[in-house]
Design a protein around this motif. Structure first.
Motif, PDB file in Angstrom:
ATOM      1  N   UNK A 175       0.816  -1.230   0.000  1.00 36.36           N
ATOM      2  CA  UNK A 175       0.000   0.000   0.000  1.00 36.36           C
ATOM      3  C   UNK A 175       0.842   1.269   0.000  1.00 36.36           C
ATOM      4  N   UNK A 176       2.075   1.190   0.517  1.00 34.98           N
ATOM      5  CA  UNK A 176       2.951   2.363   0.538  1.00 34.98           C
ATOM      6  C   UNK A 176       3.247   2.848  -0.879  1.00 34.98           C
ATOM      7  N   UNK A 177       3.349   1.935  -1.851  1.00 37.30           N
ATOM      8  CA  UNK A 177       3.584   2.336  -3.239  1.00 37.30           C
ATOM      9  C   UNK A 177       2.421   3.158  -3.776  1.00 37.30           C
ATOM     10  N   UNK A 178       1.213   2.785  -3.390  1.00 37.76           N
ATOM     11  CA  UNK A 178       0.022   3.531  -3.815  1.00 37.76           C
ATOM     12  C   UNK A 178       0.051   4.945  -3.238  1.00 37.76           C
ATOM     13  N   UNK A 179       0.214   5.047  -1.935  1.00 42.44           N
ATOM     14  CA  UNK A 179       0.155   6.378  -1.306  1.00 42.44           C
ATOM     15  C   UNK A 179       1.341   7.258  -1.715  1.00 42.44           C
ATOM     16  N   UNK A 180       2.520   6.674  -1.902  1.00 42.20           N
ATOM     17  CA  UNK A 180       3.707   7.457  -2.253  1.00 42.20           C
ATOM     18  C   UNK A 180       3.704   7.891  -3.718  1.00 42.20           C
ATOM     19  N   UNK A 181       3.313   7.018  -4.619  1.00 45.20           N
ATOM     20  CA  UNK A 181       3.419   7.306  -6.050  1.00 45.20           C
ATOM     21  C   UNK A 181       2.139   7.859  -6.660  1.00 45.20           C
ATOM     22  N   UNK A 182       1.014   7.710  -5.972  1.00 49.20           N
ATOM     23  CA  UNK A 182      -0.267   8.140  -6.552  1.00 49.20           C
ATOM     24  C   UNK A 182      -1.112   8.963  -5.580  1.00 49.20           C
ATOM     25  N   UNK A 183      -0.556  10.028  -5.006  1.00 45.78           N
ATOM     26  CA  UNK A 183      -1.365  10.836  -4.086  1.00 45.78           C
ATOM     27  C   UNK A 183      -2.571  11.459  -4.788  1.00 45.78           C
ATOM     28  N   UNK A 184      -2.463  11.689  -6.110  1.00 41.08           N
ATOM     29  CA  UNK A 184      -3.570  12.253  -6.881  1.00 41.08           C
ATOM     30  C   UNK A 184      -4.446  11.193  -7.524  1.00 41.08           C
ATOM     31  N   UNK A 185      -4.153   9.922  -7.252  1.00 43.81           N
ATOM     32  CA  UNK A 185      -4.914   8.785  -7.802  1.00 43.81           C
ATOM     33  C   UNK A 185      -4.916   8.772  -9.332  1.00 43.81           C
ATOM     34  N   UNK A 186      -3.865   9.307  -9.944  1.00 44.48           N
ATOM     35  CA  UNK A 186      -3.724   9.322 -11.410  1.00 44.48           C
ATOM     36  C   UNK A 186      -2.918   8.104 -11.846  1.00 44.48           C
ATOM     37  N   UNK A 187      -3.532   6.955 -11.718  1.00 43.23           N
ATOM     38  CA  UNK A 187      -2.875   5.683 -11.958  1.00 43.23           C
ATOM     39  C   UNK A 187      -2.446   5.501 -13.407  1.00 43.23           C
ATOM     40  N   UNK A 188      -1.266   4.932 -13.569  1.00 42.27           N
ATOM     41  CA  UNK A 188      -0.748   4.604 -14.898  1.00 42.27           C
ATOM     42  C   UNK A 188      -1.619   3.554 -15.578  1.00 42.27           C
ATOM     43  N   UNK A 189      -1.572   3.563 -16.901  1.00 43.03           N
ATOM     44  CA  UNK A 189      -2.014   2.413 -17.687  1.00 43.03           C
ATOM     45  C   UNK A 189      -0.747   1.645 -18.028  1.00 43.03           C
ATOM     46  N   UNK A 190      -0.790   0.331 -17.804  1.00 42.15           N
ATOM     47  CA  UNK A 190       0.326  -0.531 -18.152  1.00 42.15           C
ATOM     48  C   UNK A 190       0.072  -1.082 -19.554  1.00 42.15           C
ATOM     49  N   UNK A 191       1.079  -1.005 -20.396  1.00 45.77           N
ATOM     50  CA  UNK A 191       1.014  -1.568 -21.739  1.00 45.77           C
ATOM     51  C   UNK A 191       2.069  -2.661 -21.858  1.00 45.77           C
ATOM     52  N   UNK A 192       1.658  -3.827 -22.306  1.00 42.06           N
ATOM     53  CA  UNK A 192       2.585  -4.898 -22.647  1.00 42.06           C
ATOM     54  C   UNK A 192       2.626  -4.938 -24.172  1.00 42.06           C
ATOM     55  N   UNK A 193       3.825  -4.933 -24.738  1.00 41.39           N
ATOM     56  CA  UNK A 193       3.952  -4.883 -26.194  1.00 41.39           C
ATOM     57  C   UNK A 193       5.052  -5.821 -26.660  1.00 41.39           C
ATOM     58  N   UNK A 194       4.795  -6.477 -27.770  1.00 38.36           N
ATOM     59  CA  UNK A 194       5.802  -7.337 -28.379  1.00 38.36           C
ATOM     60  C   UNK A 194       6.842  -6.468 -29.080  1.00 38.36           C
ATOM     61  N   UNK A 195       8.096  -6.826 -28.920  1.00 34.93           N
ATOM     62  CA  UNK A 195       9.171  -6.162 -29.655  1.00 34.93           C
ATOM     63  C   UNK A 195       9.204  -6.785 -31.049  1.00 34.93           C
ATOM     64  N   UNK A 196       8.755  -6.026 -32.037  1.00 35.24           N
ATOM     65  CA  UNK A 196       8.732  -6.523 -33.411  1.00 35.24           C
ATOM     66  C   UNK A 196      10.078  -6.388 -34.099  1.00 35.24           C
ATOM     67  N   UNK A 197      10.791  -5.315 -33.761  1.00 34.85           N
ATOM     68  CA  UNK A 197      12.037  -5.014 -34.458  1.00 34.85           C
ATOM     69  C   UNK A 197      12.932  -4.198 -33.534  1.00 34.85           C
ATOM     70  N   UNK A 198      14.225  -4.464 -33.614  1.00 35.77           N
ATOM     71  CA  UNK A 198      15.235  -3.694 -32.893  1.00 35.77           C
ATOM     72  C   UNK A 198      16.140  -3.054 -33.922  1.00 35.77           C
ATOM     73  N   UNK A 199      16.253  -1.737 -33.856  1.00 32.62           N
ATOM     74  CA  UNK A 199      17.140  -0.987 -34.755  1.00 32.62           C
ATOM     75  C   UNK A 199      18.249  -0.354 -33.924  1.00 32.62           C
ATOM     76  N   UNK A 200      19.484  -0.516 -34.356  1.00 33.00           N
ATOM     77  CA  UNK A 200      20.603   0.127 -33.683  1.00 33.00           C
ATOM     78  C   UNK A 200      21.325   1.036 -34.668  1.00 33.00           C
ATOM     79  N   UNK A 201      21.854   2.116 -34.144  1.00 34.84           N
ATOM     80  CA  UNK A 201      22.570   3.107 -34.960  1.00 34.84           C
ATOM     81  C   UNK A 201      23.809   2.471 -35.567  1.00 34.84           C
ATOM     82  N   UNK A 202      23.963   2.690 -36.867  1.00 36.41           N
ATOM     83  CA  UNK A 202      25.160   2.201 -37.544  1.00 36.41           C
ATOM     84  C   UNK A 202      26.305   3.171 -37.270  1.00 36.41           C
ATOM     85  N   UNK A 203      27.465   2.617 -37.042  1.00 38.01           N
ATOM     86  CA  UNK A 203      28.629   3.458 -36.726  1.00 38.01           C
ATOM     87  C   UNK A 203      29.189   4.113 -37.977  1.00 38.01           C
TER      88      UNK A 203
END
Length: 169
Positions: free
Chosen positions: A141-169
């Motif tokens: 419950x401490x996480x609720x009171x500490x992180x959400x005093x305004x009760x503006x709860x996050x939406x959690x999104x789970x997403x598949x990683x379709x592609x990983x792009x890395x910067x070419x040197x």
């Protein structure tokens, strides 16, 4: 410089550092309209036999509208020289200003979604599941009171990683 695709299994970094300390941008939308925000809460792992990420977005964030309206979003990561840009993207709303321009970021359009050319790594993600957090599900419950005093709860999104792009040197 462009990007090259690598497999998720090739990635070698500490997700606690990459997400929690270095931060990331969550971006959704296309060439016509998109928005981005800085995030430092999230995770990576395996779910439903897929490589996934989890991201958390509060209801008042403008980017949430874009994530909700689109099948895909990106997570992009930067080196320390972009800390000021990440601060701008985390503290200003795209409703009120052109924060990309203020942050010095250049849109990079790929796979029908948006990231930024300055990133050193981009994950293209496809939403799989979302759920609004709520008070009754907090075992610590401490996480609720500490992180959400305004009760503006996050939406959690789970997403598949379709592609990983890395910067070419």
């Amino acid at each position: 410089m462009g990007f090259k695709e690598v497999s998720a299994e090739e990635l070698q970094f500490n997700p606690f550092t990459k997400i929690g300390k270095e931060w990331m941008l969550v971006t959704a939308g296309d060439e016509e309209k998109h928005n981005t925000m800085t995030a430092s809460w999230g995770g990576m792992g395996i779910m439903w036999g897929k490589n996934v990420v989890s991201v958390y977005i509060r209801p008042q964030r403008y980017t949430k509208e874009f994530v909700d309206a689109n099948e895909l979003f990106t997570l992009s990561f930067y080196d320390e020289s972009y800390r000021k840009a990440l601060n701008i993207c985390g503290s200003k709303s795209g409703k009120d200003c052109d924060k990309e321009a203020e942050a010095g970021l250049t849109p990079y359009y790929t796979d029908g979604t948006t990231a930024f050319e300055e990133a050193n790594m981009i994950l293209i993600c496809k939403k799989q599941y979302h759920q609004d957090m709520s008070s009754e599900h907090f075992d610590e419950k401490e996480n609720d009171s500490r992180c959400y005093p305004g009760k503006d709860y996050h939406t959690m999104y789970m997403a598949e990683i379709l592609k990983v792009l890395v910067k070419e040197a």
